[in-house]
Design an enzyme around this catalytic site. Structure first.
Site, PDB file in Angstrom:
ATOM      1  CG  PHE A 188      39.851  46.754  49.612  1.00 10.67           C
ATOM      2  CD1 PHE A 188      40.218  47.926  49.791  1.00 10.67           C
ATOM      3  CD2 PHE A 188      39.691  45.790  49.955  1.00 10.67           C
ATOM      4  CE1 PHE A 188      40.929  47.762  51.583  1.00 10.67           C
ATOM      5  CE2 PHE A 188      40.019  45.677  51.247  1.00 10.67           C
ATOM      6  CZ  PHE A 188      40.433  46.725  52.538  1.00 10.67           C
ATOM      7  CE  LYS A 212      36.416  41.959  39.869  1.00  3.51           C
ATOM      8  NZ  LYS A 212      36.155  42.732  40.993  1.00  3.51           N
ATOM      9  CD  GLU A 218      33.539  44.585  44.022  1.00  3.49           C
ATOM     10  OE1 GLU A 218      34.616  43.975  43.615  1.00  3.49           O
ATOM     11  OE2 GLU A 218      33.191  43.987  44.731  1.00  3.49           O
ATOM     12  CB  SER A 241      39.977  37.543  51.266  1.00  2.00           C
ATOM     13  OG  SER A 241      39.485  36.676  50.105  1.00  2.00           O
ATOM     14  CB  CYS A 276      48.832  41.491  52.077  1.00  3.09           C
ATOM     15  SG  CYS A 276      49.826  42.117  50.348  1.00  3.09           S
ATOM     16  CD  GLU A 287      44.371  39.214  55.481  1.00  6.07           C
ATOM     17  OE1 GLU A 287      43.095  38.577  55.334  1.00  6.07           O
ATOM     18  OE2 GLU A 287      45.057  39.449  55.579  1.00  6.07           O
TER      19      GLU A 287
END
Ligand code: NAD
Length: 500
Positions: A151, A175, A178, A228, A283, A384
């Site tokens: 995301f 993909k 969402e 992740s 990240c 994290e």
């Protein structure tokens, strides 16, 4: 009121999903549902793969130069629709307008890199590898590729993947997360407008069901994943078991070491941006500072001062430094981690739970948070956090600091702040991390280098974009040829040749 349901993009057009499931997409700055994303099912995935498979032979046989020209046109359209794409990023993700624009720019740079594909696909050649024998290598596309993205960079991370794959002659199914699919769907329309044939690039929103269908599909040859660590590990293991090539980039816990000889003012400015930019949902965010020796107290004071002055609000408002988190559930998870840090007796220097915006707004906000004297066994070090929380650990010297970074399971990015070349060189050589900054807090490689971490931050061998991206999306073939001229060459020997 029911919010509008997005479509999928398959075979060069919008297509309705056949799935009965859908996910809410929020504007995190207001907390409101703004639209819904279909969660693609296996029949949706089958349609996308069939379109990509049908488009593959024609696209593979399109010359690299022609492919590059379509990418050039795509790049022009991304530039022309900059504001619209930035608006979608800010609306669905929450990052500020300026930060969203920067992430789009970094993505466009990958398209620019991919336009060089006629050059990038050149193989090697050697004459006379044996008497009258020549050898050359080719880089050929692998077929239908897929990309599964997180995301936190709705445009940049997809652009790490599909322009390179498509430039190399592959077809692609993206993909996206969402939570943020709209910008990917818009990019598909723009690529189509740029002249890309139907089926070469397809976008399906979805969750685990769509991912599993892609991983199981026999026609999908290569899987790129960013997200992740637990999911990266799952994607790598499942894809590899199906015989696919996989690159799966995972999570991070990026450390910055600050030496006593560093320019503290410079370091504090850099670290404030690296820790709290995009609300820590990067990240490559620096989430952990290792302050060495005498650097500690003064640095923490400088960080507290800067972090407490950050302007938190909606990403599309003027002069906002930091926006909300992606969802209410994620905000609550980060808040619980702050609770745990306080309970485990780290020193809470700045408490983002108390920031006025948290009370005032229905958006998913937390203010900047700073912990000092954190110990490696504390949960806020172990996990994290992926939020606006910076933690500071103390180390006596550089050896201790390097040992701490190397003991961490993640190895995505790291940085050292120092004015000593000797310290910097030692750090660069000994640190077990894929991307290293020297007085550069977020050392993200440019598009013409490759991006990727080590250890639990990458499953697979090849990083994204740059030449490693080209190698990931191609298979090499080595051709050895001889053109007999009629003279006798002892063709009947059954032994392997001993001389060149
Ligand atoms: P995530 O792992 O939850 O989701 C990533 C993608 O995987 C999404 O498309 C999602 O739909 C899909 N997915 C989620 N759960 C799945 C499952 N069980 N099976 C199959 N697919 C699944 O990650 P996120 O929350 O979207 O993104 C944040 C994470 O991504 C952080 O850990 C961050 O460090 C990481 N990240 C890493 C990099 C990098 O370059 N290493 C870059 C950006 C983000």
């Amino acid at each position: 009121m029911t919010q509008p349901l997005l479509s999928l993009w398959i075979n060069g057009q919008s297509q309705a999903s056949q799935s009965q499931r859908a996910a809410d997409i929020f504007n995190p700055a207001t907390g409101e549902v703004i639209r819904r994303a279909p969660l693609a099912d296996k029949p949706d995935v089958d349609r996308a793969v069939a379109a990509a498979r049908a488009a593959y032979p024609g696209w593979r046989d399109t010359t690299p130069l022609r492919r590059a020209r379509i990418l050039m046109q795509f790049r022009e359209l991304l530039q022309a629709h900059r504001e619209e794409l930035v608006g979608l990023i800010t609306e669905e993700h929450g990052k500020t307008h300026e930060d969203a624009a920067g992430s789009l720019q970094r993505g466009i740079e990958v398209v620019e890199f991919a336009t060089g594909v006629p050059h990038l696909l050149k193989g090697e050649q050697a004459e006379d590898v044996g008497r009258g024998v020549d050898c050359h290598s080719l880089l050929q596309p692998v077929g239908v590729c897929t990309g599964i993205t997180p995301f936190n960079f709705p445009v940049m991370v997809p652009l790490w993947m599909f322009p390179v794959a498509i430039a190399c002659g592959n077809t692609f199914i993206l993909k996206p997360s969402e939570k943020v699919p709209s910008a990917s769907l818009r990019m598909a329309e723009l690529f189509h407008e740029a002249g890309l044939p139907p089926g070469v690039f397809n976008v399906i929103s979805g969750d685990k069901e769509a991912v599993d269908a892609l991983l199981a599909h026999p026609q999908v040859q290569a899987v790129s994943f960013v997200g992740s660590t637990p999911v990266a590990r799952y994607i790598y293991e499942t894809g590899a078991r199906q015989g696919k090539r996989v690159q799966a980039l995972g999570g991070a816990k990026n450390h910055a070491i600050v030496m006593p000889d560093a320019d503290l003012d410079f370091a504090a400015n850099a670290l404030t941006g690296a820790a709290y930019g995009s609300a820590g949902e990067r990240c490559m965010a620096i989430s952990t500072v290792v302050a060495v020796g005498a650097a500690g107290d003064a640095l923490v004071e400088e960080l507290r001062d800067r972090a407490s002055r950050l302007n938190v609000g909606a990403g599309d408002e003027k002069d906002v430094d930091m926006g909300p988190l992606i969802t209410g559930a994620h905000r609550d998870r980060v808040r619980k981690l702050i609770d745990s840090g306080a309970a485990q007796k780290a020193k809470l220097v700045l408490d983002g739970r108390q920031h006025p915006v948290v009370e005032k707004s229905r958006g998913f906000y937390l203010g900047p948070t700073l912990f000092d004297h954190v110990k490696p066994e504390m949960t806020i070090y172990q996990e994290e956090i992926f939020g606006p929380v910076l933690i500071v650990l103390r180390a006596a010297n550089l050896d201790e600091a390097i040992a701490l970074v190397n003991a961490n399971p993640y190895g995505n990015g790291t940085a050292i702040f120092t004015s000593s070349g000797a310290h910097a060189r030692r750090f660069e050589r000994d640190i077990e991390v894929g991307m290293v900054g020297v007085n550069v807090p977020i050392p993200v490689p440019m598009a013409f280098f490759s991006f990727g971490g080590w250890k639990a931050s990458l499953f697979g061998d090849l990083h994204v974009h740059g030449m490693e991206g080209v190698y990931f999306y191609t298979r090499s073939k080595v051709v050895t040829s001889r053109w007999p001229t009629g003279h006798k060459e002892d063709p009947s020997s059954l032994s392997m040749p001993t001389l060149g």
